[in-house]
Design a protein around this motif. Structure first.
Motif, mmCIF file in Angstrom:
data_model
loop_
_atom_site.group_PDB
_atom_site.id
_atom_site.type_symbol
_atom_site.label_atom_id
_atom_site.label_comp_id
_atom_site.label_asym_id
_atom_site.label_seq_id
_atom_site.Cartn_x
_atom_site.Cartn_y
_atom_site.Cartn_z
ATOM 1 N N TRP A 1 25.711 18.826 65.889
ATOM 2 C CA TRP A 1 25.018 20.089 66.154
ATOM 3 C C TRP A 1 25.735 20.865 67.247
ATOM 4 O O TRP A 1 25.914 20.383 68.360
ATOM 5 C CB TRP A 1 23.571 19.808 66.555
ATOM 6 C CG TRP A 1 22.781 21.039 66.848
ATOM 7 C CD1 TRP A 1 22.440 21.534 68.075
ATOM 8 C CD2 TRP A 1 22.229 21.941 65.893
ATOM 9 N NE1 TRP A 1 21.713 22.682 67.935
ATOM 10 C CE2 TRP A 1 21.562 22.961 66.608
ATOM 11 C CE3 TRP A 1 22.231 21.992 64.500
ATOM 12 C CZ2 TRP A 1 20.908 24.014 65.984
ATOM 13 C CZ3 TRP A 1 21.569 23.037 63.875
ATOM 14 C CH2 TRP A 1 20.920 24.032 64.622
ATOM 15 N N GLY B 1 23.984 25.599 65.468
ATOM 16 C CA GLY B 1 23.540 26.067 64.167
ATOM 17 C C GLY B 1 24.364 27.160 63.532
ATOM 18 O O GLY B 1 24.136 27.525 62.379
ATOM 19 N N PRO C 1 23.898 23.686 58.887
ATOM 20 C CA PRO C 1 22.903 23.522 57.814
ATOM 21 C C PRO C 1 23.531 23.237 56.447
ATOM 22 O O PRO C 1 23.073 22.357 55.724
ATOM 23 C CB PRO C 1 22.143 24.853 57.809
ATOM 24 C CG PRO C 1 22.302 25.374 59.203
ATOM 25 C CD PRO C 1 23.692 24.951 59.607
ATOM 26 N N TYR D 1 21.305 16.990 66.040
ATOM 27 C CA TYR D 1 20.640 17.998 65.199
ATOM 28 C C TYR D 1 19.158 18.034 65.560
ATOM 29 O O TYR D 1 18.510 16.990 65.624
ATOM 30 C CB TYR D 1 20.800 17.615 63.725
ATOM 31 C CG TYR D 1 20.911 18.781 62.774
ATOM 32 C CD1 TYR D 1 22.138 19.148 62.242
ATOM 33 C CD2 TYR D 1 19.795 19.522 62.406
ATOM 34 C CE1 TYR D 1 22.252 20.209 61.354
ATOM 35 C CE2 TYR D 1 19.899 20.577 61.521
ATOM 36 C CZ TYR D 1 21.128 20.921 61.000
ATOM 37 O OH TYR D 1 21.237 21.970 60.123
ATOM 38 N N GLN E 1 13.103 18.967 63.811
ATOM 39 C CA GLN E 1 12.412 19.729 62.759
ATOM 40 C C GLN E 1 13.409 20.348 61.777
ATOM 41 O O GLN E 1 13.196 20.322 60.563
ATOM 42 C CB GLN E 1 11.521 20.801 63.355
ATOM 43 C CG GLN E 1 10.654 21.463 62.299
ATOM 44 C CD GLN E 1 9.252 21.687 62.805
ATOM 45 O OE1 GLN E 1 9.017 21.748 64.000
ATOM 46 N NE2 GLN E 1 8.314 21.800 61.892
ATOM 47 N N GLN E 2 14.500 20.878 62.285
ATOM 48 C CA GLN E 2 15.507 21.481 61.410
ATOM 49 C C GLN E 2 16.197 20.421 60.557
ATOM 50 O O GLN E 2 16.525 20.673 59.394
ATOM 51 C CB GLN E 2 16.516 22.265 62.243
ATOM 52 C CG GLN E 2 15.909 23.518 62.846
ATOM 53 C CD GLN E 2 16.816 24.137 63.880
ATOM 54 O OE1 GLN E 2 16.837 23.716 65.035
ATOM 55 N NE2 GLN E 2 17.580 25.128 63.473
ATOM 56 N N ARG F 1 13.787 19.619 57.739
ATOM 57 C CA ARG F 1 13.704 20.709 56.763
ATOM 58 C C ARG F 1 14.896 20.670 55.799
ATOM 59 O O ARG F 1 14.740 20.812 54.598
ATOM 60 C CB ARG F 1 13.622 22.065 57.454
ATOM 61 C CG ARG F 1 12.289 22.295 58.178
ATOM 62 C CD ARG F 1 12.173 23.682 58.774
ATOM 63 N NE ARG F 1 12.054 24.698 57.751
ATOM 64 C CZ ARG F 1 10.932 24.987 57.069
ATOM 65 N NH1 ARG F 1 9.832 24.320 57.319
ATOM 66 N NH2 ARG F 1 10.932 25.943 56.165
ATOM 67 N N LYS F 2 16.082 20.454 56.338
ATOM 68 C CA LYS F 2 17.281 20.428 55.493
ATOM 69 C C LYS F 2 17.279 19.180 54.612
ATOM 70 O O LYS F 2 17.647 19.249 53.431
ATOM 71 C CB LYS F 2 18.532 20.473 56.373
ATOM 72 C CG LYS F 2 19.779 20.901 55.676
ATOM 73 C CD LYS F 2 19.684 22.175 54.857
ATOM 74 C CE LYS F 2 19.319 23.415 55.611
ATOM 75 N NZ LYS F 2 19.297 24.629 54.752
ATOM 76 N N THR G 1 6.598 17.866 57.410
ATOM 77 C CA THR G 1 7.596 18.705 56.745
ATOM 78 C C THR G 1 7.584 18.474 55.241
ATOM 79 O O THR G 1 7.636 19.431 54.459
ATOM 80 C CB THR G 1 9.005 18.431 57.328
ATOM 81 O OG1 THR G 1 8.956 18.606 58.751
ATOM 82 C CG2 THR G 1 10.036 19.372 56.744
#
Length: 174
Positions: free
Chosen positions: A80, A83, A88, A122, A125-126, A129-130, A163
């Protein structure tokens, strides 16, 4: 189906498990270290050495060695950097490549860690999601594979379940 369980990844009874690998396919810490230890360090290192390298956003496959799983899929997620350096897309690619390799090798089930969310930094939450997006997109295309995420931390588990219920409730196994 997509399930999130509190369990060590090496304890899963799936056809394949995914190692959160580095590009050199060398043993590391965290999930990677646990997989190398349980699979048999020298045997797995020899299999990885034959392959030699895996680009970030991609995956390669080795035998499961001493694990229950027939295969270990080594997926390289991104570090990370905030972003805006393609993270992503690279993370999505690591999941997609893993799923494609599993199906190509006859697997009907696969176990994932939460790729890149540990030492690669990373955001939790992100990362979820990915991961859920990549897996649900793969299932949406008619692919038949049971997906299990193995996590050890209660907060990571809770965030993952929330999620999953939000993004892909049609695939959720709770």
């Amino acid at each position: 189906m997509i399930e999130i369980r509190k369990i060590g990844i090496t304890k899963l009874d799936t056809d394949a498990i995914v190692n959160a690998a580095n590009e050199a396919l060398m043993a590391g810490g965290g999930v990677c270290g646990a997989i190398f230890n349980e699979a048999g360090y020298s045997e797995l290192q020899a299999a990885c050495r034959k392959i030699g390298h895996c680009d970030t956003g991609s995956a390669v496959i080795t035998p499961g060695c001493k694990l229950k799983a027939r295969y270990i899929i080594h997926a390289v997620g991104p570090v990370w950097y905030g972003g805006s350096s393609g993270e992503p897309e690279l993370l999505y690619g690591a999941y997609r490549s893993s799923l494609e390799l599993a199906v190509k090798n006859g697997c009907t089930s696969i176990g994932f860690p939460l790729i890149s969310a540990g030492i690669f930094g990373y955001p939790l939450q992100q990362a979820w999601r990915k991961a859920i997006q990549a897996c649900s997109d793969f299932l949406d295309k008619g692919n038949q594979i049971d997906i299990v995420f193995a996590v050890l931390d209660d907060n990571i588990l809770k965030t993952g379940i929330e999620t999953l219920q939000s993004l892909a409730p049609q695939y959720a196994v709770i």
